[in-house]
Scaffold this motif. Structure first.
Motif, PDB file in Angstrom:
ATOM      1  N   GLU A   1      -7.205 -18.670 -13.324  1.00  0.00           N
ATOM      2  CA  GLU A   1      -5.845 -19.204 -13.236  1.00  0.00           C
ATOM      3  C   GLU A   1      -5.398 -19.202 -11.770  1.00  0.00           C
ATOM      4  O   GLU A   1      -4.573 -18.375 -11.360  1.00  0.00           O
ATOM      5  CB  GLU A   1      -4.886 -18.374 -14.086  1.00  0.00           C
ATOM      6  N   PRO A   2      -5.926 -20.123 -10.940  1.00  0.00           N
ATOM      7  CA  PRO A   2      -5.522 -20.148  -9.529  1.00  0.00           C
ATOM      8  C   PRO A   2      -4.045 -20.457  -9.371  1.00  0.00           C
ATOM      9  O   PRO A   2      -3.496 -21.290 -10.087  1.00  0.00           O
ATOM     10  CB  PRO A   2      -6.391 -21.259  -8.941  1.00  0.00           C
ATOM     11  N   ARG A   3      -3.408 -19.756  -8.439  1.00  0.00           N
ATOM     12  CA  ARG A   3      -1.977 -19.957  -8.215  1.00  0.00           C
ATOM     13  C   ARG A   3      -1.636 -19.655  -6.761  1.00  0.00           C
ATOM     14  O   ARG A   3      -2.388 -18.983  -6.049  1.00  0.00           O
ATOM     15  CB  ARG A   3      -1.139 -19.077  -9.136  1.00  0.00           C
ATOM     16  N   ASP A   4      -0.493 -20.126  -6.339  1.00  0.00           N
ATOM     17  CA  ASP A   4       0.017 -19.870  -4.992  1.00  0.00           C
ATOM     18  C   ASP A   4       0.771 -18.539  -4.997  1.00  0.00           C
ATOM     19  O   ASP A   4       1.761 -18.380  -5.711  1.00  0.00           O
ATOM     20  CB  ASP A   4       0.945 -21.007  -4.563  1.00  0.00           C
ATOM     21  N   ALA A   5       0.293 -17.582  -4.207  1.00  0.00           N
ATOM     22  CA  ALA A   5       0.933 -16.270  -4.122  1.00  0.00           C
ATOM     23  C   ALA A   5       1.628 -16.056  -2.785  1.00  0.00           C
ATOM     24  O   ALA A   5       1.981 -14.927  -2.429  1.00  0.00           O
ATOM     25  CB  ALA A   5      -0.104 -15.169  -4.352  1.00  0.00           C
ATOM     26  N   THR A   6       1.880 -17.149  -2.039  1.00  0.00           N
ATOM     27  CA  THR A   6       2.451 -17.024  -0.701  1.00  0.00           C
ATOM     28  C   THR A   6       3.848 -16.421  -0.721  1.00  0.00           C
ATOM     29  O   THR A   6       4.219 -15.672   0.185  1.00  0.00           O
ATOM     30  CB  THR A   6       2.494 -18.409  -0.014  1.00  0.00           C
ATOM     31  N   ALA A   7       4.614 -16.717  -1.746  1.00  0.00           N
ATOM     32  CA  ALA A   7       5.967 -16.156  -1.824  1.00  0.00           C
ATOM     33  C   ALA A   7       5.935 -14.660  -2.120  1.00  0.00           C
ATOM     34  O   ALA A   7       6.929 -13.963  -1.902  1.00  0.00           O
ATOM     35  CB  ALA A   7       6.764 -16.882  -2.905  1.00  0.00           C
ATOM     36  N   GLU A   8       4.775 -14.167  -2.590  1.00  0.00           N
ATOM     37  CA  GLU A   8       4.654 -12.746  -2.942  1.00  0.00           C
ATOM     38  C   GLU A   8       4.023 -11.911  -1.841  1.00  0.00           C
ATOM     39  O   GLU A   8       4.387 -10.743  -1.657  1.00  0.00           O
ATOM     40  CB  GLU A   8       3.798 -12.598  -4.206  1.00  0.00           C
ATOM     41  N   LEU A   9       3.066 -12.490  -1.110  1.00  0.00           N
ATOM     42  CA  LEU A   9       2.242 -11.716  -0.182  1.00  0.00           C
ATOM     43  C   LEU A   9       2.250 -12.342   1.205  1.00  0.00           C
ATOM     44  O   LEU A   9       2.346 -13.556   1.357  1.00  0.00           O
ATOM     45  CB  LEU A   9       0.802 -11.633  -0.697  1.00  0.00           C
ATOM     46  N   ALA A  10       2.114 -11.481   2.215  1.00  0.00           N
ATOM     47  CA  ALA A  10       2.080 -11.928   3.607  1.00  0.00           C
ATOM     48  C   ALA A  10       1.040 -11.118   4.369  1.00  0.00           C
ATOM     49  O   ALA A  10       0.730  -9.977   4.019  1.00  0.00           O
ATOM     50  CB  ALA A  10       3.452 -11.770   4.253  1.00  0.00           C
ATOM     51  N   VAL A  11       0.508 -11.731   5.436  1.00  0.00           N
ATOM     52  CA  VAL A  11      -0.572 -11.115   6.217  1.00  0.00           C
ATOM     53  C   VAL A  11      -0.032 -10.556   7.529  1.00  0.00           C
ATOM     54  O   VAL A  11       0.635 -11.257   8.297  1.00  0.00           O
ATOM     55  CB  VAL A  11      -1.680 -12.144   6.522  1.00  0.00           C
ATOM     56  N   LEU A  12      -0.342  -9.280   7.776  1.00  0.00           N
ATOM     57  CA  LEU A  12      -0.198  -8.658   9.085  1.00  0.00           C
ATOM     58  C   LEU A  12      -1.598  -8.235   9.516  1.00  0.00           C
ATOM     59  O   LEU A  12      -2.420  -7.878   8.666  1.00  0.00           O
ATOM     60  CB  LEU A  12       0.715  -7.428   9.040  1.00  0.00           C
ATOM     61  N   THR A  13      -1.890  -8.251  10.811  1.00  0.00           N
ATOM     62  CA  THR A  13      -3.221  -7.875  11.287  1.00  0.00           C
ATOM     63  C   THR A  13      -3.088  -6.853  12.397  1.00  0.00           C
ATOM     64  O   THR A  13      -2.312  -7.041  13.342  1.00  0.00           O
ATOM     65  CB  THR A  13      -3.992  -9.103  11.798  1.00  0.00           C
ATOM     66  N   VAL A  14      -3.838  -5.752  12.268  1.00  0.00           N
ATOM     67  CA  VAL A  14      -3.879  -4.739  13.327  1.00  0.00           C
ATOM     68  C   VAL A  14      -5.246  -4.805  13.989  1.00  0.00           C
ATOM     69  O   VAL A  14      -6.272  -4.948  13.323  1.00  0.00           O
ATOM     70  CB  VAL A  14      -3.587  -3.328  12.787  1.00  0.00           C
ATOM     71  N   VAL A  15      -5.237  -4.719  15.325  1.00  0.00           N
ATOM     72  CA  VAL A  15      -6.457  -4.897  16.108  1.00  0.00           C
ATOM     73  C   VAL A  15      -6.505  -3.849  17.214  1.00  0.00           C
ATOM     74  O   VAL A  15      -5.503  -3.613  17.896  1.00  0.00           O
ATOM     75  CB  VAL A  15      -6.516  -6.307  16.746  1.00  0.00           C
ATOM     76  N   GLY A  16      -7.691  -3.252  17.392  1.00  0.00           N
ATOM     77  CA  GLY A  16      -7.879  -2.355  18.524  1.00  0.00           C
ATOM     78  C   GLY A  16      -8.716  -1.143  18.183  1.00  0.00           C
ATOM     79  O   GLY A  16      -8.874  -0.773  17.015  1.00  0.00           O
ATOM     80  N   PRO A  17      -9.271  -0.493  19.194  1.00  0.00           N
ATOM     81  CA  PRO A  17     -10.134   0.665  18.958  1.00  0.00           C
ATOM     82  C   PRO A  17      -9.431   1.867  18.349  1.00  0.00           C
ATOM     83  O   PRO A  17     -10.102   2.795  17.888  1.00  0.00           O
ATOM     84  CB  PRO A  17     -10.666   0.988  20.360  1.00  0.00           C
ATOM     85  N   GLU A  18      -8.101   1.862  18.330  1.00  0.00           N
ATOM     86  CA  GLU A  18      -7.361   2.984  17.741  1.00  0.00           C
ATOM     87  C   GLU A  18      -6.843   2.672  16.340  1.00  0.00           C
ATOM     88  O   GLU A  18      -5.953   3.360  15.836  1.00  0.00           O
ATOM     89  CB  GLU A  18      -6.212   3.383  18.667  1.00  0.00           C
ATOM     90  N   VAL A  19      -7.437   1.648  15.695  1.00  0.00           N
ATOM     91  CA  VAL A  19      -7.018   1.304  14.334  1.00  0.00           C
ATOM     92  C   VAL A  19      -7.210   2.481  13.389  1.00  0.00           C
ATOM     93  O   VAL A  19      -6.335   2.785  12.558  1.00  0.00           O
ATOM     94  CB  VAL A  19      -7.782   0.060  13.833  1.00  0.00           C
ATOM     95  N   ALA A  20      -8.347   3.167  13.458  1.00  0.00           N
ATOM     96  CA  ALA A  20      -8.615   4.300  12.557  1.00  0.00           C
ATOM     97  C   ALA A  20      -7.559   5.381  12.714  1.00  0.00           C
ATOM     98  O   ALA A  20      -7.080   5.949  11.723  1.00  0.00           O
ATOM     99  CB  ALA A  20     -10.008   4.854  12.813  1.00  0.00           C
ATOM    100  N   GLY A  21      -7.188   5.677  13.965  1.00  0.00           N
ATOM    101  CA  GLY A  21      -6.149   6.672  14.191  1.00  0.00           C
ATOM    102  C   GLY A  21      -4.811   6.236  13.637  1.00  0.00           C
ATOM    103  O   GLY A  21      -4.054   7.047  13.092  1.00  0.00           O
ATOM    104  N   LEU A  22      -4.506   4.953  13.758  1.00  0.00           N
ATOM    105  CA  LEU A  22      -3.253   4.419  13.208  1.00  0.00           C
ATOM    106  C   LEU A  22      -3.218   4.594  11.693  1.00  0.00           C
ATOM    107  O   LEU A  22      -2.207   5.039  11.132  1.00  0.00           O
ATOM    108  CB  LEU A  22      -3.120   2.947  13.583  1.00  0.00           C
ATOM    109  N   PHE A  23      -4.321   4.247  11.024  1.00  0.00           N
ATOM    110  CA  PHE A  23      -4.377   4.394   9.575  1.00  0.00           C
ATOM    111  C   PHE A  23      -4.269   5.864   9.176  1.00  0.00           C
ATOM    112  O   PHE A  23      -3.640   6.189   8.164  1.00  0.00           O
ATOM    113  CB  PHE A  23      -5.670   3.771   9.026  1.00  0.00           C
ATOM    114  N   GLY A  24      -4.891   6.741   9.949  1.00  0.00           N
ATOM    115  CA  GLY A  24      -4.779   8.168   9.661  1.00  0.00           C
ATOM    116  C   GLY A  24      -3.351   8.666   9.808  1.00  0.00           C
ATOM    117  O   GLY A  24      -2.872   9.455   8.989  1.00  0.00           O
ATOM    118  N   GLU A  25      -2.665   8.192  10.844  1.00  0.00           N
ATOM    119  CA  GLU A  25      -1.278   8.584  11.078  1.00  0.00           C
ATOM    120  C   GLU A  25      -0.386   8.168   9.913  1.00  0.00           C
ATOM    121  O   GLU A  25       0.548   8.891   9.533  1.00  0.00           O
ATOM    122  CB  GLU A  25      -0.782   7.939  12.376  1.00  0.00           C
TER     123      GLU A  25
END
Length: 363
Positions: free
Chosen positions: A130-154
């Motif tokens: 049942e393909p559908r448009d979920a754009t009104a429900e979900l949005a994309v943020l992107t985190v980039v960099g060598p300290e991503v793991a530390g950010l997720f841990g924090e």
């Protein structure tokens, strides 16, 4: 739809005609934003992308039959990229993929989403999807960099395993990617919670960053963007999508014959190259401008970006017959500049099978 982060402190809106409308262009210092993504960690608002959802028991086998990707080998909590091609093997759609929680999510360029959804809906037939448009429900943020793991841990967030792992979040998911930096994670979160997620991420140390910086890093990473670095003639081999978005150990999808023949027998007519522009003139080419050798058109300008270390860089589709050592000109007449090919961007040739094998393949 415009992101609420356009009114965040320091946010600068994109200029008219910029490819990324509706999200911040930068937050006051786009070069510092790029450096943070390269050296520490930055967060980018990419909520202008569309998100489609494909739930249903047959979702993997169904998508396997329609796309260039090996969906039947895609496990739960895994991501990838996929293409839909026309019968000549030319690229029609590109999507980033996540298989999580019994649903396959496809995020793509907003300008192509309606057409992609219409095609998927037309191809359902008797499949349990049942393909559908979920754009009104979900949005994309992107985190980039060598300290991503530390950010997720924090933030006490589960970090997906590399290179393409996916982990569930409350009403969303995190997906590990291989670009635009060595350490990058897409956060697909409830659209109504963008500002809350942004506040959490920046409070934990991620620098706010805009589309200017993201595009510069994407161009540096040689990752093509649909509709910018591709045209109506583009085949996957020309823009580094073989292996990344095209699985060569599967068949039986539209355009597969071209994919196989070009990979095994021939060479793509063009290749995507990274060009460095002569910085002596304060002009820049635009997407769609010609690439020339003297007065002869040999290619097409795709993405144009201003990089914090490399200056103005361009992704361009250039005829394969053009030697990488050739001095090029890029841009329309009123904005033409000299350019040289980055030798590290030249893709290796695929070994041919020889004449006899080629003849046998065509039988």
């Amino acid at each position: 739809m415009n992101s609420p982060l356009l009114t965040a402190p320091g946010a600068v809106a994109p200029f008219e005609g910029a490819p990324d409308q509706g999200v911040p262009w930068h937050f006051g210092d786009p070069f510092a934003e790029q450096r943070s993504a390269a050296r520490s960690v930055a967060v980018f608002d990419r909520s202008n992308r569309a998100v489609l959802a494909v739930p249903g028991d047959d979702r993997l086998t169904w998508l396997h039959s329609l796309t260039s990707q090996h969906f039947t080998a895609l496990g739960e909590d895994e991501g990838t990229e996929a293409l839909i091609l026309d019968v000549q093997g030319r690229v029609e759609h590109h999507a980033a993929v996540a298989n999580v929680g019994g649903v396959v999510y496809l995020d793509t360029e907003a300008s192509r989403a309606a057409e992609l959804l219409a095609y998927l809906t037309k191809m359902v037939f008797w499949s349990k999807v049942e393909p559908r448009d979920a754009t009104a429900e979900l949005a994309v943020l992107t985190v980039v960099g060598p300290e991503v793991a530390g950010l997720f841990g924090e933030l006490d967030l589960p970090l997906p395993a590399g290179p393409h792992g996916v982990t569930a979040l409350p009403n969303g998911f995190a997906r590990r990617t291989t670009w635009p930096g060595r350490d990058a994670v897409d956060l697909v979160v409830p659209r109504g919670e963008i500002a809350d997620w942004w506040a959490r991420l920046t409070a934990a140390g991620a620098r706010p960053a805009g589309s200017w910086a993201f595009e510069a890093l994407r161009v540096e990473s040689l990752h093509a963007r649909l509709g910018v670095d591709t045209d109506e003639k583009t085949i996957p081999h020309e823009v580094n999508w073989i292996g990344e978005a095209v699985h060569l150990d599967k068949g039986c999808y539209r355009g597969q014959e071209t994919v196989s023949k070009v990979h095994n027998v021939g060479r793509p007519p063009r290749r995507m190259l990274l060009l460095h522009l002569d910085g002596s003139r304060e002009v820049q080419p635009e997407t769609g401008d010609p690439v020339l050798v003297e007065d002869r058109v040999v290619g097409r300008v795709g993405s144009v970006a201003l990089h914090h270390e490399l200056g103005t860089i361009v992704l361009a589709l250039v005829k394969r017959s053009v030697s990488p050592e050739t001095e090029l000109l890029v841009g329309a007449e009123d904005r033409r500049v000299q350019a040289s090919v980055d030798p590290d961007s030249v893709p290796p040739d695929t070994p041919g099978l020889g004449r006899e094998a080629a003849r046998n393949l065509g039988r």
